[in-house]
Motif scaffolding. Structure first.
Motif, PDB file in Angstrom:
ATOM      1  N   SER A 162      16.555 164.750  27.429  1.00 59.52           N
ATOM      2  CA  SER A 162      17.083 164.063  28.370  1.00 59.52           C
ATOM      3  C   SER A 162      16.219 163.875  29.516  1.00 59.52           C
ATOM      4  N   ASN A 163      15.983 162.612  29.951  1.00 55.32           N
ATOM      5  CA  ASN A 163      15.320 162.323  31.260  1.00 55.32           C
ATOM      6  C   ASN A 163      16.298 162.029  32.334  1.00 55.32           C
ATOM      7  N   PRO A 164      16.768 162.405  33.354  1.00 51.45           N
ATOM      8  CA  PRO A 164      15.339 163.405  33.973  1.00 51.45           C
ATOM      9  C   PRO A 164      15.845 164.945  34.046  1.00 51.45           C
TER      10      PRO A 164
ATOM     11  N   VAL B 211      12.669 159.301  23.146  1.00 49.64           N
ATOM     12  CA  VAL B 211      11.420 159.062  23.257  1.00 49.64           C
ATOM     13  C   VAL B 211      10.700 160.424  23.545  1.00 49.64           C
ATOM     14  N   TYR B 212      11.394 161.104  23.901  1.00 47.72           N
ATOM     15  CA  TYR B 212      10.783 162.675  24.186  1.00 47.72           C
ATOM     16  C   TYR B 212      11.064 163.762  22.599  1.00 47.72           C
ATOM     17  N   GLU B 213      11.332 162.911  21.671  1.00 44.20           N
ATOM     18  CA  GLU B 213      11.585 163.725  20.385  1.00 44.20           C
ATOM     19  C   GLU B 213      10.467 164.853  20.181  1.00 44.20           C
TER      20      GLU B 213
ATOM     21  N   SER C 283       5.163 155.778  23.097  1.00 44.06           N
ATOM     22  CA  SER C 283       4.462 155.839  24.559  1.00 44.06           C
ATOM     23  C   SER C 283       4.138 157.360  24.749  1.00 44.06           C
ATOM     24  N   LYS C 284       5.054 158.029  24.429  1.00 43.90           N
ATOM     25  CA  LYS C 284       5.118 159.589  25.005  1.00 43.90           C
ATOM     26  C   LYS C 284       4.276 160.479  23.802  1.00 43.90           C
ATOM     27  N   THR C 285       4.701 160.110  22.784  1.00 43.79           N
ATOM     28  CA  THR C 285       4.174 160.985  21.691  1.00 43.79           C
ATOM     29  C   THR C 285       2.507 160.721  21.433  1.00 43.79           C
TER      30      THR C 285
HETATM   31  N1  GLN Z   1      10.286 156.956  31.310  1.00 44.84           N
HETATM   32  C1  GLN Z   1       9.376 156.993  32.396  1.00 44.84           C
HETATM   33  C2  GLN Z   1      10.017 157.757  33.693  1.00 44.84           C
HETATM   34  O1  GLN Z   1      11.427 157.765  33.446  1.00 44.84           O
HETATM   35  C3  GLN Z   1       8.817 155.868  32.589  1.00 44.84           C
HETATM   36  C4  GLN Z   1       9.454 154.569  32.000  1.00 44.84           C
HETATM   37  C5  GLN Z   1       8.887 153.443  32.573  1.00 44.84           C
HETATM   38  O2  GLN Z   1       8.984 152.993  33.654  1.00 44.84           O
HETATM   39  N2  GLN Z   1       9.319 152.157  31.488  1.00 44.84           N
HETATM   40  O3  GLN Z   1       9.486 157.463  34.719  1.00 44.84           O
END
Ligand code: GLN
Length: 385
Positions: free
Chosen positions: A169-171, A200-202, A231-233
């Protein structure tokens, strides 16, 4: 002149993206918008250089280039414990941002309710507004950011069409445990609700935590729309490569939504990232180690300065408690922090439905030297704020 759309009247700009612009304005070390300042893997960059001179400059198939989908299906089939059909069960999108929007438009009608955990990644609010759906927020309570089962069931009783699950989870850095996912699954089945994931952070999960794909739970494949991104991977947030994986009946609709939204993700970039999709397990092990070491470096630095923070189980964000500084607005705090201390952060209020103004979010997806520089600057925080 007539008024512009009612739908967008309540919109603000994205606070995350705004903080990047403010950081740039003050030459702050930008730990606000989550993206790395180190290079993507060399194999991907080498392939990108070749691709410039090959025949990949026109549209790919709208739902993604054949070889990209095949490489992605091979990778995700192993992880998700199910053979994924590259032709019927994948749509390649412009980042997970488009994947989530397309998923929401695929599943919901205007007026439908959607469960969103709070804190949440700010796009989910906008996604529900754009699709005309109405969010039902369910709190995640610190320090572990657990939900209360009775509150979640109360939300399900309102007959939502879908639940959005950001895991890791973000954040808040929560990695949902099997019992929690099983409970969500039980309710999704009982109340006939779709689950739209953001994973996305899998691959950024810290020991001893493990990422469990919601779609891999018993009976959940049918009702899960799995969204993620490269993106993150592979450290390529600017490439905007994301995807949806779901059963064919759902993907058939998502393909049309995606086609009319964007036609397709960038063809040369889909081709260039294929060596990455074919990496073996060692790449993902090293990625985990790299982020574990960055997390340790950064959290230790924050501890030495005496700043109170969360301890993420996954993803690359920390929430910092700024109560001691006595600011009424966390947004003002972040603006002053960028200007006076020279560090960019995101005000926590942009992630919470409830009125929270004592938290800010920093990320540590940066070179060690950048993190040291940020920590160096943060040492003077009590003098300057
Ligand atoms: N997921 C990243 C964040 O929370 C950025 C995603 C974005 O800006 N598209 O900062």
């Amino acid at each position: 002149m007539q008024q512009l759309s009612k739908r967008t009247a309540g919109f603000t700009d994205s606070v995350i993206r705004r903080m990047t612009r403010i950081s740039n304005q003050y030459q702050a070390v930008n730990l606000s918008q989550g993206f790395p300042d180190f290079d993507p893997p060399k194999e991907i960059l080498d392939r990108l250089a070749q691709v410039a001179h090959e025949d990949f400059h026109q549209y790919s198939i709208t739902w993604g280039a054949q070889n990209f989908r095949e490489a992605l299906a091979a990778k995700q089939s192993g992880l998700m414990g199910k053979e994924i059909d590259p032709n019927g069960e994948i749509v390649v999108t412009c980042g997970s941002t488009e994947a989530m929007m397309a998923a929401m438009l695929t599943v919901t009608n205007p007026g439908d309710k959607v469960i969103v955990f709070s804190p949440f990644y700010e796009n989910y609010g906008a996604d529900t507004i754009l699709s005309g759906a109405e969010p039902i927020y369910v709190n995640l309570y610190p320090p572990a950011f657990n939900f209360r089962p009775e509150e979640l069931e109360a939300a399900f009783k309102q007959k939502p069409k879908a639940l959005v699950l950001c895991n890791p989870s973000n954040p808040c850095g929560k990695v949902f445990k099997r019992e929690e996912l099983d409970y969500i699954a039980e309710l999704a089945r009982k109340y006939d609700t779709y689950v739209i994931t953001d994973e996305v952070y899998e691959h950024i999960v810290y020991e001893p935590h493990q990422h469990i794909y919601f779609a891999s739970l018993p009976g959940m494949w049918e009702r899960t729309i799995s969204c993620s991104s490269l993106s993150k991977t592979y450290s390529i947030t600017g490439w905007r490569l994301g995807y949806i994986i779901a059963p064919q009946e759902i993907i058939d609709v998502a393909k049309k939504v995606h086609d009319f939204l964007t036609v397709g993700a960038a063809a040369p970039l889909q081709e260039a990232v294929i060596p990455g999709l074919r990496f073996g397990q060692s790449y993902y092990d090293e990625l985990r180690e790299k982020y574990t070491s960055k997390k340790n470096l950064f959290l230790k630095g924050l501890d030495e300065i005496g700043l109170v923070h969360t301890n993420p189980e996954g993803a690359y964000y920390v929430l910092l408690d700024i109560s001691e500084f006595g600011y009424e607005s966390d947004l003002t705090f972040c603006e002053v922090l960028a200007e006076k201390v020279g560090v960019g952060a995101v005000p926590g209020s942009s992630f919470f439905r409830e009125p929270v103004n004592h938290l800010i979010r920093l990320h540590f997806a940066k070179k060690d030297e950048t993190l040291y520089e940020a920590l160096n600057r943060l040492e003077s925080i009590r003098k300057k704020m």
